[in-house]
Design a protein around this motif. Structure first.
Motif, PDB file in Angstrom:
ATOM      1  N   ASN A  27       0.762  -1.221   0.110  1.00 43.92           N
ATOM      2  CA  ASN A  27      -0.003   0.028  -0.082  1.00 43.92           C
ATOM      3  C   ASN A  27       0.763   1.164   0.130  1.00 43.92           C
ATOM      4  O   ASN A  27       0.463   2.285  -0.927  1.00 43.92           O
ATOM      5  N   GLN A  48       0.661   4.605   6.409  1.00 45.61           N
ATOM      6  CA  GLN A  48      -0.672   5.327   6.759  1.00 45.61           C
ATOM      7  C   GLN A  48      -0.384   6.862   6.424  1.00 45.61           C
ATOM      8  O   GLN A  48      -1.164   7.582   5.713  1.00 45.61           O
ATOM      9  N   GLU A  92      -0.349   7.041   2.578  1.00 43.48           N
ATOM     10  CA  GLU A  92      -1.688   7.125   2.171  1.00 43.48           C
ATOM     11  C   GLU A  92      -2.319   8.366   2.336  1.00 43.48           C
ATOM     12  O   GLU A  92      -3.004   8.941   1.353  1.00 43.48           O
ATOM     13  N   GLN A 102     -12.372  10.254   3.640  1.00 39.70           N
ATOM     14  CA  GLN A 102     -11.798   9.006   2.960  1.00 39.70           C
ATOM     15  C   GLN A 102     -10.889   8.329   3.962  1.00 39.70           C
ATOM     16  O   GLN A 102     -10.679   7.102   3.734  1.00 39.70           O
ATOM     17  N   ARG A 103     -10.234   9.363   4.737  1.00 41.07           N
ATOM     18  CA  ARG A 103      -9.054   8.784   5.334  1.00 41.07           C
ATOM     19  C   ARG A 103      -9.358   8.070   6.789  1.00 41.07           C
ATOM     20  O   ARG A 103      -8.854   7.184   7.387  1.00 41.07           O
ATOM     21  N   ARG A 150     -10.262   4.326   7.679  1.00 37.42           N
ATOM     22  CA  ARG A 150      -9.373   3.392   7.345  1.00 37.42           C
ATOM     23  C   ARG A 150      -8.082   3.584   8.475  1.00 37.42           C
ATOM     24  O   ARG A 150      -7.742   2.391   9.007  1.00 37.42           O
ATOM     25  N   ILE A 170      -7.050   0.697  11.148  1.00 40.19           N
ATOM     26  CA  ILE A 170      -5.609   0.243  11.399  1.00 40.19           C
ATOM     27  C   ILE A 170      -5.063   0.466  12.599  1.00 40.19           C
ATOM     28  O   ILE A 170      -4.364  -0.282  13.295  1.00 40.19           O
ATOM     29  N   VAL A 226      -4.843  -4.874   4.639  1.00 39.85           N
ATOM     30  CA  VAL A 226      -3.986  -3.769   4.847  1.00 39.85           C
ATOM     31  C   VAL A 226      -3.228  -3.293   3.611  1.00 39.85           C
ATOM     32  O   VAL A 226      -3.168  -2.113   3.274  1.00 39.85           O
ATOM     33  N   TRP A 239      -4.250  -2.123  -0.928  1.00 40.47           N
ATOM     34  CA  TRP A 239      -5.024  -1.139  -1.104  1.00 40.47           C
ATOM     35  C   TRP A 239      -4.522  -0.133  -2.307  1.00 40.47           C
ATOM     36  O   TRP A 239      -3.336  -0.119  -2.551  1.00 40.47           O
TER      37      TRP A 239
END
Length: 406
Positions: free
Chosen positions: A55, A309, A312, A337-338, A341, A345, A386, A389
């Motif tokens: 990811n 993360q 991301e 959106q964030r 997730r 996690i 995880v 993505w």
């Protein structure tokens, strides 16, 4: 150096760590003018290793730096040779190679300074300003600003958006949500080191669990292996010789753990307490100010997803701001959106730490029995959730690296 037009939208990024640099690269890639304000007097050049699951690698590809990062990284299968007990007895086998190929899952392992360098090289000259401490930020309605303190005095850096990537102890997060509890100690600490002069080319990597202890190892090249060691400790506990403490706790574990510890220069063993945001902020955005990385969701290291993360966050934020001229609306979309997730996690990482680092005898037995009974399919499903993505695409050309024609 090519002069940048001042008419472009301007992003002020607070913090020159992985998340802040990545956000700046993403925004630069989509046409923004970026200024990164870093409190440290010089770019960060210290640190041990870091592993990036697929990811995060896909995010680096979106930012245009994936090939450069992978060129200086070793590659290993997630989980390496599998999970063992301190005696060497196997708890779980390696992941199925066919499953990993089907989901494109791999780990890129490199040093933290190498990752920082690759991100910095993708920024325009002058974008990163070190020795600049941000004392507060302002949402001006039609813009945003950071109040900065430097050796030369105080000044205000204005922009269209301020991105707070100022770490676990984020000053900006505390200003936006003053009643939010501060980060708390997770209950454990981590040591990190790089063994030198060892056979890193054939090191498959892997993890080993003990009673309230964990040791992980990852290849870092032909003659280096990155390792980390975790233990339940009181907050703030330090030892005169951290290398000797690691040897005391893990030096009798199965091979090659003792040899890796002995092959690590004593003065280069790093240790820090693992902190987390037990109570997350109600939003990752407020008006024209956004939180990113540890400032938004500081998590334990038990899933190895902290930096992943943050990467991301950076790509999703850049895509949201590229797709909407209305900055507050774009930041609201980024938060939408964030936060689910990253929050999930962070919670999974906390639960994993509590599970694998248990010291209670009966819980330890149940932990081991559960891992023996867990099927490869179950473990791999969590890994894919995880790591498999897909980040959003970013418009615009890939950034030109310094040293290449512009």
């Amino acid at each position: 150096m090519r002069a940048e037009p001042t008419s472009r939208r301007h992003a002020v990024v607070v913090g020159g760590g992985i998340g802040g640099l990545a956000a700046a690269v993403g925004l630069h890639r989509t046409g923004w003018r970026v200024t990164v304000l870093e409190r440290a007097p010089a770019p960060r050049e210290s640190g041990a290793g870091i592993s990036l699951l697929t990811n995060a690698q896909r995010c680096l590809d979106r930012l245009g730096v994936g090939p450069a990062v992978r060129a200086g990284a070793a590659t290993m299968a997630p989980g390496g040779e599998g999970l063992r007990l301190s005696s060497g007895r196997r708890l779980q086998p390696p992941a199925d190679p066919a499953f990993l190929r089907a989901h494109g899952l791999s780990l890129a392992v490199l040093t933290r300074p190498a990752l920082h360098s690759a991100l910095r090289e993708a920024l325009p000259d002058g974008a990163l300003r070190t020795g600049t401490e941000v004392t507060r930020v302002l949402d001006l309605g039609d813009g945003a600003a950071a109040v900065c303190r430097t050796p030369g005095g105080e000044h205000v850096e204005r922009g269209d958006v301020v991105i707070a990537a100022d770490g676990t102890h984020s000053r900006i997060r505390a200003v936006l949500w003053p009643h939010l509890p501060p980060p708390v100690h997770s209950g454990h600490s981590v040591w990190r080191g790089i063994a030198e002069g060892v056979d890193g080319a054939t090191e498959p990597g892997g993890s080993t669990w003990g009673r309230g202890l964990e040791f992980g190892r990852m290849p870092l090249g032909a003659d280096r292996v990155y390792w980390f060691a975790v233990a339940n400790t009181p907050e703030g506990l330090r030892h005169p010789d951290e290398h000797a403490e690691v040897r005391r706790r893990f030096g009798h574990w199965h091979d090659p753990i003792p040899a890796l510890i002995d092959a690590t220069p004593a003065g280069r063993v790093l240790r820090h307490d693992v902190l987390e945001l037990a109570v997350p902020p109600p939003s990752y955005a407020s008006g024209r100010i956004a939180l990113l990385g540890d400032a938004a969701h500081a998590m334990t290291s038990d899933l190895g997803q902290g930096a992943c993360q943050a990467l991301e966050d950076a790509v999703v934020l850049a895509a949201a701001l590229a797709g909407d001229e209305d900055v507050p609306r774009a930041l609201a979309r980024y938060d939408e959106q964030r936060r689910p997730r990253a929050g999930a996690i962070a919670e999974a990482s906390r639960r994993m730490g509590e599970f694998k680092l248990t010291e209670h005898r009966w819980r330890l037995l149940r932990r081991n029995a559960r891992m023996w009974r867990t099927t490869p399919r179950e473990s791999q499903r969590g890994l894919a959730g995880v790591g498999d993505w897909q980040p959003p695409a970013l418009p615009g050309p890939a950034p030109t690296l310094r040293g290449e024609p512009r």
